[in-house]
Design an enzyme around this catalytic site. Structure first.
Site, short mmCIF file in Angstrom:
data_model
loop_
_atom_site.label_atom_id
_atom_site.label_comp_id
_atom_site.label_asym_id
_atom_site.label_seq_id
_atom_site.Cartn_x
_atom_site.Cartn_y
_atom_site.Cartn_z
N ASP A 103 0.87 -1.17 0.00
CA ASP A 103 0.00 0.00 0.00
C ASP A 103 0.91 1.23 0.00
O ASP A 103 2.13 1.10 -0.23
CB ASP A 103 -0.99 -0.03 1.19
CG ASP A 103 -0.32 0.19 2.54
OD1 ASP A 103 0.94 0.26 2.60
OD2 ASP A 103 -1.04 0.29 3.55
N CYS A 123 3.31 -3.09 3.92
CA CYS A 123 2.44 -1.96 4.27
C CYS A 123 3.19 -1.15 5.32
O CYS A 123 4.42 -1.19 5.35
CB CYS A 123 1.05 -2.43 4.73
SG CYS A 123 1.03 -3.54 6.15
N THR A 162 3.20 -1.52 8.65
CA THR A 162 3.76 -2.41 9.68
C THR A 162 3.96 -3.85 9.21
O THR A 162 4.63 -4.63 9.89
CB THR A 162 2.78 -2.49 10.88
OG1 THR A 162 1.53 -2.98 10.37
CG2 THR A 162 2.60 -1.14 11.54
N HIS A 172 10.72 -23.31 9.31
CA HIS A 172 9.75 -23.97 10.20
C HIS A 172 8.29 -23.81 9.75
O HIS A 172 7.48 -24.68 9.99
CB HIS A 172 9.88 -23.43 11.63
CG HIS A 172 11.10 -23.95 12.34
ND1 HIS A 172 11.30 -23.82 13.70
CD2 HIS A 172 12.19 -24.61 11.87
CE1 HIS A 172 12.46 -24.38 14.03
NE2 HIS A 172 13.03 -24.86 12.95
N HIS A 210 7.81 -30.23 11.47
CA HIS A 210 7.19 -28.96 11.05
C HIS A 210 6.08 -29.22 10.03
O HIS A 210 5.08 -28.50 10.00
CB HIS A 210 8.24 -28.01 10.49
CG HIS A 210 9.36 -27.76 11.46
ND1 HIS A 210 9.15 -27.12 12.66
CD2 HIS A 210 10.67 -28.12 11.44
CE1 HIS A 210 10.29 -27.06 13.33
NE2 HIS A 210 11.23 -27.67 12.61
#
Ligand code: RB5
Length: 149
Positions: free
Chosen positions: A9, A66, A68, A99, A134
């Site tokens: 964004d 974005c 964060t 993982h 995993h």
């Protein structure tokens, strides 16, 4: 070499442009799914495009940026088959692959600088899923996904 979709964004636009150029210099094919400027847009629209391209197998991997990384991850994880991880540094990027087999990574243009962003993509692309215990855990996540559908 993997084909990588990238999207952002406005909060991630400048970093997206730099990361895209960095990946292309390294020889990766990059599909830029926007945004194209600093103008304010809604991050779910770009997360949806990249996540659906990964889900459909049109690209191998996705990167979403974005402010964060959080909104992008929340949105991308709504698309079945997508495992999006918010990463902050080379270590979390490496572990998201080894993982969690993250097929999408997200990070914040307002959180990480250029050098850290480059180290994130390097670590994520260099490492591979370890499988074993995993894979069993990812199977449990997939089972939850099918219950919700
Ligand atoms: C946009 O201001 C901001 O909310 C967005 O870039 C992102 O950080 C959301 O998670």
């Amino acid at each position: 070499m993997e084909l990588i979709a990238i999207g952002s964004d406005h909060g991630g636009f400048h970093l997206k442009e730099k990361v895209k150029a960095y990946l292309m210099e390294k020889g990766y094919k990059v599909l830029d799914m926007g945004t194209e400027s600093e103008a304010s847009v809604d991050y779910p629209d770009y997360a949806e495009k990249v996540a659906k391209a990964v889900q459909a197998g049109e690209v191998d991997l996705g990167i979403l940026i974005c402010g964060t990384g959080i909104g992008m991850a929340i949105t991308a994880n709504k698309i079945p088959g997508v495992r999006a991880a918010v990463v902050h540094d080379a270590y979390t990027a490496e572990m998201s692959r080894r993982h969690n087999n993250a097929n999408v990574i997200t990070f914040g243009g307002r959180v990480v600088g250029l050098g850290v962003a480059f180290s994130i993509v390097d670590a994520w692309l260099r490492n591979r899923f370890e499988g074993g215990r995993h894979a069993r855990r990812l199977g449990k996540i997939e089972a939850l996904e099918s219950q919700e559908r």
